[in-house]
Design an enzyme around this catalytic site. Structure first.
Site, mmCIF file in Angstrom:
data_model
loop_
_atom_site.group_PDB
_atom_site.id
_atom_site.type_symbol
_atom_site.label_atom_id
_atom_site.label_comp_id
_atom_site.label_asym_id
_atom_site.label_seq_id
_atom_site.Cartn_x
_atom_site.Cartn_y
_atom_site.Cartn_z
ATOM 1 N N LYS A 168 -8.527 3.081 11.704
ATOM 2 C CA LYS A 168 -9.851 2.554 11.356
ATOM 3 C C LYS A 168 -9.760 1.098 10.932
ATOM 4 C CE LYS A 168 -11.432 3.397 7.021
ATOM 5 N NZ LYS A 168 -11.838 2.215 6.249
ATOM 6 N N ASN A 169 -8.791 0.815 10.038
ATOM 7 C CA ASN A 169 -8.754 -0.522 9.443
ATOM 8 C C ASN A 169 -8.231 -1.587 10.402
ATOM 9 O OD1 ASN A 169 -9.889 0.541 7.216
ATOM 10 N ND2 ASN A 169 -8.019 0.613 5.986
ATOM 11 N N CYS A 205 -18.178 -1.431 -4.734
ATOM 12 C CA CYS A 205 -18.224 -0.047 -4.258
ATOM 13 C C CYS A 205 -17.496 0.813 -5.271
ATOM 14 C CB CYS A 205 -17.635 0.076 -2.867
ATOM 15 S SG CYS A 205 -15.878 -0.207 -2.855
ATOM 16 N N ARG A 212 -14.534 -5.498 -5.535
ATOM 17 C CA ARG A 212 -14.296 -5.942 -4.159
ATOM 18 C C ARG A 212 -14.776 -7.365 -3.918
ATOM 19 N NH1 ARG A 212 -13.548 -1.177 -0.873
ATOM 20 N NH2 ARG A 212 -12.582 -2.599 0.605
ATOM 21 N N ASP A 245 -4.337 3.358 -0.488
ATOM 22 C CA ASP A 245 -5.159 4.331 0.236
ATOM 23 C C ASP A 245 -4.532 5.718 0.294
ATOM 24 O OD1 ASP A 245 -7.419 2.724 1.028
ATOM 25 O OD2 ASP A 245 -5.981 1.580 2.189
ATOM 26 N N ARG A 256 -16.491 8.861 6.996
ATOM 27 C CA ARG A 256 -16.482 7.424 7.328
ATOM 28 C C ARG A 256 -15.100 7.029 7.859
ATOM 29 N NH1 ARG A 256 -17.821 3.672 2.516
ATOM 30 N NH2 ARG A 256 -17.039 2.277 4.104
HETATM 31 C C1 EPZ Z 1 -8.607 -3.256 3.153
HETATM 32 O O1 EPZ Z 1 -9.679 -3.618 2.292
HETATM 33 C C2 EPZ Z 1 -8.894 -1.856 3.625
HETATM 34 N N1 EPZ Z 1 -10.187 -1.812 4.280
HETATM 35 C C3 EPZ Z 1 -8.897 -0.893 2.438
HETATM 36 O O2 EPZ Z 1 -9.064 0.415 2.938
HETATM 37 C C4 EPZ Z 1 -7.547 -0.994 1.733
HETATM 38 O O3 EPZ Z 1 -7.588 -0.175 0.590
HETATM 39 C C5 EPZ Z 1 -7.275 -2.436 1.325
HETATM 40 O O4 EPZ Z 1 -7.356 -3.310 2.501
HETATM 41 C C6 EPZ Z 1 -5.914 -2.633 0.695
HETATM 42 O O5 EPZ Z 1 -4.921 -2.289 1.612
HETATM 43 C C7 EPZ Z 1 -10.308 -2.225 5.519
HETATM 44 O O6 EPZ Z 1 -9.365 -2.706 6.141
HETATM 45 C C8 EPZ Z 1 -11.628 -2.084 6.144
HETATM 46 P P1 EPZ Z 1 -8.121 -6.540 0.106
HETATM 47 P P2 EPZ Z 1 -9.876 -5.142 1.861
HETATM 48 O O7 EPZ Z 1 -8.929 -7.733 0.491
HETATM 49 O O8 EPZ Z 1 -9.505 -6.018 2.995
HETATM 50 C C9 EPZ Z 1 -9.018 -8.280 -4.267
HETATM 51 C C10 EPZ Z 1 -10.089 2.538 3.144
HETATM 52 O O9 EPZ Z 1 -10.298 3.552 2.449
HETATM 53 N N2 EPZ Z 1 -9.645 -9.387 -3.532
HETATM 54 O O10 EPZ Z 1 -6.671 -6.530 0.420
HETATM 55 O O11 EPZ Z 1 -11.214 -5.256 1.274
HETATM 56 C C11 EPZ Z 1 -9.895 -7.025 -4.149
HETATM 57 O O12 EPZ Z 1 -10.930 -7.026 -5.102
HETATM 58 C C12 EPZ Z 1 -10.240 1.161 2.557
HETATM 59 O O13 EPZ Z 1 -9.766 2.607 4.336
HETATM 60 C C13 EPZ Z 1 -10.074 -10.498 -4.222
HETATM 61 O O14 EPZ Z 1 -9.928 -10.604 -5.443
HETATM 62 O O15 EPZ Z 1 -8.776 -5.230 0.730
HETATM 63 C C14 EPZ Z 1 -8.879 -5.930 -4.333
HETATM 64 O O16 EPZ Z 1 -8.672 -5.699 -5.695
HETATM 65 C C15 EPZ Z 1 -10.628 1.161 1.135
HETATM 66 N N3 EPZ Z 1 -10.699 -11.507 -3.535
HETATM 67 C C16 EPZ Z 1 -7.602 -6.517 -3.715
HETATM 68 O O17 EPZ Z 1 -7.807 -7.922 -3.647
HETATM 69 C C17 EPZ Z 1 -10.883 -11.432 -2.180
HETATM 70 O O18 EPZ Z 1 -11.460 -12.368 -1.591
HETATM 71 C C18 EPZ Z 1 -7.286 -5.982 -2.322
HETATM 72 O O19 EPZ Z 1 -8.349 -6.279 -1.431
HETATM 73 C C19 EPZ Z 1 -10.413 -10.314 -1.476
HETATM 74 C C20 EPZ Z 1 -9.802 -9.286 -2.171
#
Ligand code: EPZ
Length: 416
Positions: free
Chosen positions: A22-23, A116, A121, A303, A395
Site C-alpha cells: 500500500k505504502n 489522525c 502527523r 506499523d 483501508r
Molecule cells: C508513512 O507515513 C506510512 N504511510 C505510515 O504507514 C508509516 O507508519 C510511516 O511512514 C512510518 O514508517 C504511508 O506511507 C502512506 P513519516 P508518513 O513522515 O510518511 C514526523 C500505515 O498504517 N514528521 O515518516 O506520514 C511525523 O509526525 C501508515 O500504513 C514530522 O514531524 O510518516 C511522525 O511522527 C500509518 N514532520 C514521524 O515524523 C514531517 O513533515 C514519521 O512520519 C513529516 C513527518
C-alpha cells in the site's frame, strides 16, 4: 457499520500471498502525475486507501481504474491542480501529490491533512524541503497553495520522514539542477519509487541509503511497474501465526525487508525460515517475552508495533515496547486491556506483562495497524470478540477476513 466476529483458539496454518505494498502503490500513483501517458501498475492492492488515491487522480483529470487486477492510469497533457479536502481528509497520504503537481505545473492547491489517531502527523519537512527548492507556500482556508519553478537544493531532513523523502524526490525529478536529500528515509518503498522514477527517465541515485541525489531532467515518460510486496501485510500475518501458535508461509514476503521484526519473532521462540520470496513461521510453544523499539527503517517498524504488543501480551514474562515514531500509537492499548492484557504505558514506553490468555470483548479498531492487532487478539482470546471499526483495517489490508479464514481463523464479517 461493519464488524468482525472472531472466535479465538484456532492456530493459523497454511499459505497466504501478500499483495503489493500500500505504502508504495500510493506514491507510485502520485508519481504518475509527473508525465503524460498510460501507466500500468501491477499488484496494486484493492483497498480503500488506493480507492481514495484513485479518486484524487481522477479529480486531477486522470483516468485511473483497475483492469484485470492492474491499475491503469491515463495521465493527460494538462493535469488539474487541486486535491480537495473531502479526499485528503480520508487519507492524509494524499499530500504526496503536492511535489509532483508543483514540479509538473508550477502550482498546486492541496487541502491541509489533519492529524489522525496515531499522532499529529506534521508535514513541515515536506514543506521546508519544497521551499528550499524555490516553492512559495501559503495557506488559504485550510488549503496549502504552492507555486514557483523548482531548482535543485541541498536538503537535510530533521527526521527521516518517509513521506517527505518521497514528496521531495518526486519534485526534484523535474527541477532545474541537482537535489541532495540528507537523512533521507531508507524504506524499501522509497527504493521502489526510485526504481519507477528511473524507468520514467529520472536521474536518481542513493535510494535505500541516507543520501539521495536527484538530477533534474526536462521530461519524463509513462511506464509499467510491479509494486513491491507489502512487508507490513506480511509481518502482520507472521505475527498472527506466532500469536496463535500456528504455522504460516507468507508467499511474496521478502525476508530482507523484515529483518529486525523476524529476529524479534525468533527471540520470542518462533522458528522462522526466511527467503527472498517467502517467509515461513512456526510457533511451537508459548511465546517468550521480547523488548523492542520502533525506529525508522531498517529499525523495527512502527506499523508492526501494535501486532507485536499482542504477542507480548500472551508471552511467558514481561516485555518492554518503546514507540519512537508516532506519539499516539499506544491509543489502542486500552482496547487490548479490555481483552485482559496487562499493559502499562508511560510516555512512549509500554510494559507488557504476559498472561496465559486473553478474553473476548467488544472492541473498536482505531486505525489500520491497531485494528489488525485487535483482530489477532481476537484470534487468540477465549470466546467471541466483536471488533468494530473494520473500515480502518480494510483501508490497508485486502480481503483481510477472507485471508485469515483461509488460514483457519474463525472470523466472520457482518455488514450493517
Ligand atoms: C508513512 O507515513 C506510512 N504511510 C505510515 O504507514 C508509516 O507508519 C510511516 O511512514 C512510518 O514508517 C504511508 O506511507 C502512506 P513519516 P508518513 O513522515 O510518511 C514526523 C500505515 O498504517 N514528521 O515518516 O506520514 C511525523 O509526525 C501508515 O500504513 C514530522 O514531524 O510518516 C511522525 O511522527 C500509518 N514532520 C514521524 O515524523 C514531517 O513533515 C514519521 O512520519 C513529516 C513527518
Amino acid at each position: 457499520m461493519s464488524c468482525y466476529l472472531i472466535t479465538g483458539g484456532t492456530p493459523l496454518r497454511g499459505t497466504v500471498r501478500v499483495r503489493g505494498a500500500k505504502n508504495s502503490a500510493l506514491k507510485l500513483m502520485a508519481a504518475s502525475l509527473l508525465a503524460e501517458g498510460t501507466y500500468r501498475l501491477r499488484e496494486v492492492p484493492q483497498i480503500a486507501d488506493i480507492e481514495t488515491m484513485r479518486l484524487v487522480l481522477r479529480r486531477l483529470g486522470c483516468d485511473a481504474r483497475f483492469e484485470d487486477g492492474t491499475m491503469a492510469i491515463e495521465v493527460p497533457a494538462a493535469v488539474g491542480g487541486e486535491a480537495p479536502y473531502e479526499l485528503v481528509r480520508q487519507m492524509r497520504a494524499s499530500i504526496v501529490v503536492l511535489g509532483p503537481l508543483l514540479a509538473r505545473r508550477g502550482r498546486a492547491r492541496v487541502a491541509m491533512p489533519g492529524g489522525c489517531n496515531i499522532g499529529s502527523r506534521k508535514i513541515d519537512l515536506h514543506l521546508k524541503g519544497l521551499e528550499r527548492m524555490g516553492a512559495t507556500i501559503g495557506f488559504d482556508h485550510g488549503y496549502l497553495e504552492a507555486s514557483g519553478g523548482l531548482h535543485g537544493a541541498e536538503i537535510v531532513l530533521d527526521w527521516p520522514s518517509h513521506g517527505a523523502t518521497e514528496n521531495i524526490c518526486m519534485a526534484a525529478t523535474l527541477a532545474k539542477g541537482t537535489t541532495v536529500i540528507e537523512n533521507a528515509a531508507r524504506d524499501p518503498e522509497i527504493q521502489d519509487l526510485s526504481a519507477m522514477l528511473s524507468d520514467m527517465g529520472a536521474r536518481i541515485s542513493g535510494a535505500g541509503t541516507p543520501t539521495i541525489v536527484v538530477e533534474g531532467t526536462d521530461a519524463l515518460r509513462a511506464v509499467e511497474h510491479t509494486v513491491l510486496p507489502d512487508r507490513l501485510e506480511a509481518g502482520t500475518y507472521l505475527i498472527a501465526a506466532a500469536a496463535t501458535g500456528g504455522d504460516v508461509t507468507v508467499e511474496g514476503a521478502r525476508g530482507g525487508h523484515l529483518e529486525i521484526a523476524l529476529s524479534k519473532l525468533a527471540d520470542s521462540g518462533a522458528e522462522v525460515d526466511a527467503g527472498p520470496a517467502s517467509v515461513r513461521l512456526r510457533m511451537p510453544g508459548t511465546p517468550r517475552p521480547v523488548d523492542f523499539v520502533t525506529l525508522p527503517y531498517p529499525g523495527f517498524p512502527t506499523d508492526l508495533q501494535p501486532q507485536m504488543m499482542v504477542l507480548c501480551a500472551i508471552a511467558s514474562g514481561t516485555s518492554i515496547a518503546t514507540e519512537n515514531v508516532f506519539e499516539n500509537r499506544f491509543m489502542f492499548v486500552d482496547e487490548l486491556v479490555r481483552m485482559g492484557a496487562d499493559i502499562r504505558t508511560e510516555g512512549h514506553h509500554a510494559v507488557i506483562r504476559g498472561r496465559p490468555r486473553l478474553e473476548a470483548a467488544p472492541v473498536r479498531a482505531p486505525d489500520i495497524r491497531a485494528g489488525a492487532a485487535l483482530a489477532i487478539a481476537g484470534l487468540v482470546a477465549d470466546g467471541e470478540t466483536e471488533l468494530s471499526g473494520v473500515d480502518h483495517i480494510e483501508r490497508g489490508y485486502e480481503s483481510f477476513d477472507d485471508r485469515l479464514r483461509a488460514l483457519g481463523g474463525r472470523i466472520e464479517r457482518l455488514d450493517g
